[in-house]
Design an enzyme around this catalytic site. Structure first.
Site, PDB file in Angstrom:
ATOM      1  CG  HIS A  65      -0.206  -0.041   2.531  1.00 16.09           C
ATOM      2  ND1 HIS A  65       0.259  -1.220   3.066  1.00 16.09           N
ATOM      3  CD2 HIS A  65       0.136   0.924   3.416  1.00 16.09           C
ATOM      4  CE1 HIS A  65       0.850  -0.983   4.227  1.00 16.09           C
ATOM      5  NE2 HIS A  65       0.788   0.315   4.459  1.00 16.09           N
ATOM      6  CB  CYS A 192       2.228   1.853   9.798  1.00 15.09           C
ATOM      7  SG  CYS A 192       0.784   2.248   8.791  1.00 15.09           S
TER       8      CYS A 192
END
Length: 679
Positions: A65, A192
């Site tokens: 991603h 993250c």
């Protein structure tokens, strides 16, 4: 919102064998759906995110991603692989692959949907339904949440942990706070680098594990969908804190005075029950770490948080050393350039000038040269103490700063130099970490980080540096200096090759910084050998961005539009000795770019050493050429290495295109043609 994924973005028979091929196959579906505008540009962003940390999760899931300017609308593509694809998960290949694409300025609503998917991936029933589905439209509807998840009859278990482990954790941790009989309470922060998937999966995993263990877990997700702070009352009532993060936790000071478990975000996904158990143990022992006042914690050289629990020793050691080097570099740049400027004005003999505090004439150039030299030398005097202090800081946070600086200063006193600073920093961090493990009475916790720990640790580190390890390290430092001074012929060339390879392997990463720090350490007490090393290191470090800039100029069709734009900037970055200018190219095509620039850097390093080039400035690129010994040969060495690297990049990328054309793959055409045709 329902267009986040459609049947056309689902591939239930993904035939790709590698993660790069899988990302390309799913991304091509996004291009065909008019969701991605530049295939190669988007894939470069995916690869750059993957380079930060593998995106494979336990349970057979891969979630590549990124956020990218080449994404026109938040999009999700799903692929199911029969043989599995390695995305770096500890338990093996992934058969469920989700490619998540978010625009650079994605709105919170779409990111909330993506975070919801991340949480659902922690539900065994959901992943089982994805594996069983045989209709792309039904699978897309399931992912969008428009179809209920079929009941599987499986007993609930803690996400990311086997059933027996969750049960064991529940037996161990179904305890209550000793003071009020309430359940044990944990507050957690997850984050993250992209803030799309791992952030929310870790939150869901910790929450589920807490329920199984009878522990109240409240999570603050610091992701792209927003940052909602935990209620201060909730933090105050918590018995322990868990940070599962790969970017710096915001506003750390809120969590001061609480037992802390500090790990990477994937640990929060894969072993939440273990983290909860560890938080309980730390609370029982009264381990209270020092949390910085602001958000400027130790550097995370590997792209992760600063916790010592989340990686093996080699990775942690690299992170500690990078912390010290990163804080040392500004002293190197400022002090070294001031010294170099003083040489340009007053010549090398200016080092013997009297102190400007006693003798300074406003109208004399030599006085100004002496002033610059003495200011730069004062800055250089901090190199070893700063290196040692911030290595210790990276290991054990602020209480380790004092013993680290003290150890670094003693390293200079006993003439242990750069190596002594490394050892002093590691010793200081280790001593502080050992002291922090000793249980103390609650009344002493407040003075531990500001008085007790610095006092005891400084005494221990001082003893070790003065009496035990300082003299042997000083002897080793002296032997290394003598070896550098005696380098000539083939030995010097071999060292130049090694330094060139190190400078170009990770382009600003740990190996690059080790080679650079080695060279800069020699400038503190310059000799002919150390000046040659500095010259070779800077020359090799200029090669990667210059080579990629030249390659994007001579063979434009081998590069995407974004890469060609980066190539124009790389001219300036390379000329300025900023090796990081080549990172976007290496992230997009590491197998071709990295070996090519390493070969060029090795050639430049070898030639610089063979020519006997010297350099007294630690930075500056072509702007300090007047201060270089044998400047024309030095520029020749850089030009030769740049040509070698450019030729290899063009050759390898051209060979890839040649092999792709017969297969009729659209990837063989120019980047603009690929996107246009797909659209």
């Amino acid at each position: 919102m329902s267009e986040l994924i459609t049947a056309e973005l689902v591939d239930l028979d993904l035939s790709a064998a590698t993660k790069d091929a899988a990302a390309r196959s799913l991304a091509e579906r996004m291009v065909a759906a008019h969701r991605v505008t530049d295939l190669d540009g988007f894939l470069a962003d995916v690869a750059a995110r993957e380079a930060q940390m593998p995106t494979g999760l336990d349970g057979g899931i891969g979630i590549p991603h990124c956020r990218s300017e080449h994404v026109s609308a938040p999009t999700l593509a799903f692929g199911r692989s029969a043989r599995g694809i390695d995305f770096g998960a500890a338990d093996g290949p992934a058969d469920l692959i989700f490619l998540i694409a978010a625009p650079a300025g994605a709105d919170d609503d779409h990111l909330t949907i993506l975070s919801g998917l991340a949480r659902r991936l922690m539900e065994p029933e959901f992943t089982a339904a994805l594996r069983a589905g045989d209709d792309p439209g039904a699978v897309a509807a399931l992912i969008r949440g428009e179809e209920p998840v079929p009941e599987t009859g499986a007993a609930p278990e803690a996400a990311g942990a086997p059933e027996d482990e969750a049960a064991g954790a529940g037996a161990r941790d179904r305890a209550v706070s000793p003071d009020d009989g309430a359940p044990f309470r944990i507050v957690a922060v997850t984050s993250c680098p992209t803030g799309i998937a791992h952030t929310y999966m870790a939150a869901e995993s910790l929450t589920a594990a807490g329920r199984a263990a009878g522990v109240e877990v409240t999570v603050e997700t610091q992701g792209s969908a927003g940052f909602s702070k935990l209620d201060p009352a909730v933090i105050a009532a918590a018995d322990a804190v868990v940070w599962a993060h790969d970017v710096e936790v915001r506003e750390k000071a809120r969590f001061r005075g609480k037992p802390l478990v500090d790990v990477g975000v994937k640990a929060g996904i894969n072993r939440p029950a273990e983290l909860i158990a560890e938080a309980r143990r730390k609370a029982e022992r009264g381990e209270i770490p020092a949390v910085p006042e602001g958000g400027d914690g130790p550097e995370a050289g590997d792209g992760g948080g600063s916790g010592a629990d989340r990686a093996h020793f080699g990775v942690r050691l690299r992170t500690y050393l990078m912390s010290g080097v990163s804080y040392m570099v500004p002293f190197v740049a400022a002090g070294g350039l001031l010294i170099a400027l003083s040489f340009a004005i007053g010549g090398y003999e200016i080092v013997d000038a009297k102190s400007v505090a006693d003798h300074f004439v406003w109208g004399q150039a030599d006085s100004w040269a002496a002033l610059l030299n003495q200011i730069g030398s004062a800055a250089f005097a901090f190199l070893v103490p700063v290196l040692a202090g911030y290595i210790a800081y990276g290991m054990a946070d602020r209480p380790a700063l004092v013993p680290g600086f003290v150890g670094g200063a003693i390293a200079l006193t006993v003439e242990a130099g750069f190596l002594g600073g490394l050892v002093a920093g590691l010793l200081a961090g280790a001593v502080v970490m050992a002291i922090q493990r000793v249980p103390v009475h609650p009344t002493l916790r407040g003075i531990m980080p500001v008085l007790v720990i610095p006092l005891i640790a400084s005494a221990v580190v001082g003893f070790l540096m003065f009496i035990v390890v300082g003299k042997p390290i000083a002897a080793l430092q002296g032997a290394l200096t003598d070896w550098l001074n005696g380098l000539s012929g083939s030995n010097a060339v071999i060292l130049g090759v090694v330094l060139g390879l190190m400078m170009c392997f990770d382009m600003g990463g740990p190996l690059n910084k080790v080679a650079y720090a080695f060279a800069v350490g020699g400038l503190a007490d310059p000799t002919d050998g150390s000046l040659k090393v500095m010259a070779a290191v800077m020359a090799a470090g200029m090669v990667p961005p210059l080579a990629l800039a030249l390659a994007t100029t001579v063979r434009k069709k081998l590069f995407t539009k974004t890469e060609r734009e980066n190539g124009r900037a790389a001219w300036v970055l390379g000329a300025s000795f900023i090796t990081e200018g080549a990172i976007p190219f290496a992230a997009a095509d590491p197998l071709r770019v990295i070996p090519s620039v390493m070969a060029g850097g090795a050639a430049t390093g070898a030639l610089s050493m063979a020519f006997g080039c010297t350099l007294r400035a630690p930075h500056g690129g072509i702007f300090v050429v007047p201060l270089i010994g044998e400047p024309f040969l030095y520029l020749l060495a850089i030009a030769a290495g740049t040509l070698v690297a450019t030729a290899l990049v063009v050759l390898l990328k051209g060979a890839r295109r040649t092999t792709e054309v017969p297969a009729g793959d659209a990837a063989a055409t120019a980047p603009e043609e690929r996107v246009g045709a797909a659209a």
